[in-house]
Motif scaffolding. Structure first.
Motif, short mmCIF file in Angstrom:
data_model
loop_
_atom_site.label_atom_id
_atom_site.label_comp_id
_atom_site.label_asym_id
_atom_site.label_seq_id
_atom_site.Cartn_x
_atom_site.Cartn_y
_atom_site.Cartn_z
N SER A 89 -20.33 -13.35 -40.48
CA SER A 89 -19.05 -13.42 -39.80
C SER A 89 -18.52 -12.01 -39.55
N SER A 132 -15.47 -11.68 -38.11
CA SER A 132 -14.10 -11.98 -37.72
C SER A 132 -13.15 -10.82 -37.99
N VAL A 189 -13.72 -8.38 -35.23
CA VAL A 189 -13.18 -8.97 -34.00
C VAL A 189 -11.67 -8.78 -33.96
N GLN A 209 -16.87 -11.62 -29.66
CA GLN A 209 -17.92 -12.41 -30.32
C GLN A 209 -19.26 -12.15 -29.65
N TYR A 251 -20.68 -8.74 -30.74
CA TYR A 251 -21.26 -8.65 -32.08
C TYR A 251 -22.49 -9.54 -32.26
N LYS A 252 -22.62 -10.57 -31.43
CA LYS A 252 -23.79 -11.45 -31.54
C LYS A 252 -24.99 -10.91 -30.76
#
Length: 285
Positions: A11, A13, A16, A268, A271-272
């Motif tokens: 994660s 988050s 983000v 997202q 980062y993915k």
């Protein structure tokens, strides 16, 4: 040869939140410099910066040791990022302080406090622009070619324009029917942010395609990952379009939420996108 690493989804988050809320805060400061300050925009900008900074700190392995990272500011872009966001936060705190003092001060010091407010907003805008540049530079890691172009800075700027403009319009008290110059500027900034996001994704893909032939397996794997994330990118663009339409309808708080959702989706994807690989060597007899 290289082999893709199969690892658990981590994660991001906290990061983000940082790369979403801090640019939005810088955008609010930019609009406040252009169209006037006020206590509510100052509170909004500072709150966004505080939450974003908290997310960044909680992502560290040892959050309580965050101040020690400043020791490497001469050599580490991460340390420079921490220093830059701290300075940016201080400028926004000064902006809020001057705005709060303006509401209770006597007429004799109003002019001085107004200059202090304008100066702190100007410094916050300059500090915010430098901060976005430092954040983008900190993400340029050679082992992650998806991050090695100028697209990160473009997307951070798009967030500052789209989300920052909508949040300023909402916090400045514009309501249904109160479009005006600020509302028009907010909608135009949203369109500019959308165009910048579309161009950024297009440019990143073309850059990776141009490197395919001279690269190891990371580039083809990254392009495959990009294809897998296409639906997420399209969703982000659609939400951005909806945010612009909501701003035109003068539903600025709803437009602000839509902008934050859209740019959270873009973060997202960011980062993915990288694909990590490990290398194996053949032993020669």
């Amino acid at each position: 040869m290289s082999i893709p690493l199969t690892q658990e989804e981590r994660s991001e988050s906290a990061l983000v939140a940082f790369t979403l809320l801090v640019p939005a805060s810088a955008g609010v400061a930019l609009f406040a410099l252009a169209f006037g300050g006020g206590v509510r925009p100052a509170i909004t900008a500072l709150a966004l910066a505080c939450v974003g900074m908290t997310g960044s700190i909680t992502h560290l392995a040892k959050p309580l040791r965050a101040p020690t990272s400043l020791r490497n500011v001469r050599s580490s872009w991460l340390s420079r990022e921490i220093a830059a966001v701290s300075v940016f936060w201080a400028f926004e705190l000064a902006w809020l302080g001057s705005e709060a003092a303006l509401t209770v001060s006597q007429d004799s010091v109003q002019d001085v406090l107004a200059i202090a407010s304008l100066s702190s907003r100007a410094f916050a805008v300059v500090g915010g622009a430098l901060l976005l540049a430092v954040i983008a530079r900190a993400y340029k890691v050679s082992t992650r070619p998806a991050w090695c172009g100028p697209e990160c800075l473009m997307e951070l700027t798009a967030c500052a324009l789209g989300a920052g403009g909508a949040l300023y319009a909402a916090s400045a008290g514009l309501s249904l029917g109160g479009f005006g110059v600020v509302g028009i500027a907010s909608a135009i900034a949203g369109v500019a942010g959308l165009a910048l996001d579309v161009f950024s994704h297009r440019r990143r893909r073309l850059r990776l395609e141009s490197l395919r032939e001279q690269s190891d397996e990371r580039i083809p794997l990254t392009l495959t990952r990009y294809d897998e994330l296409r639906s997420l990118v399209l969703a982000a663009w659609l939400v951005e379009i909806a945010a612009v339409l909501l701003a035109v309808a003068t539903l600025f708080w709803v437009a602000s939420l839509a902008q934050l959702v859209a740019h959270a989706l873009h973060r997202q994807v960011f980062y993915k996108l990288p694909v990590q690989v490990r290398y194996t060597a053949k032993l020669r007899k």
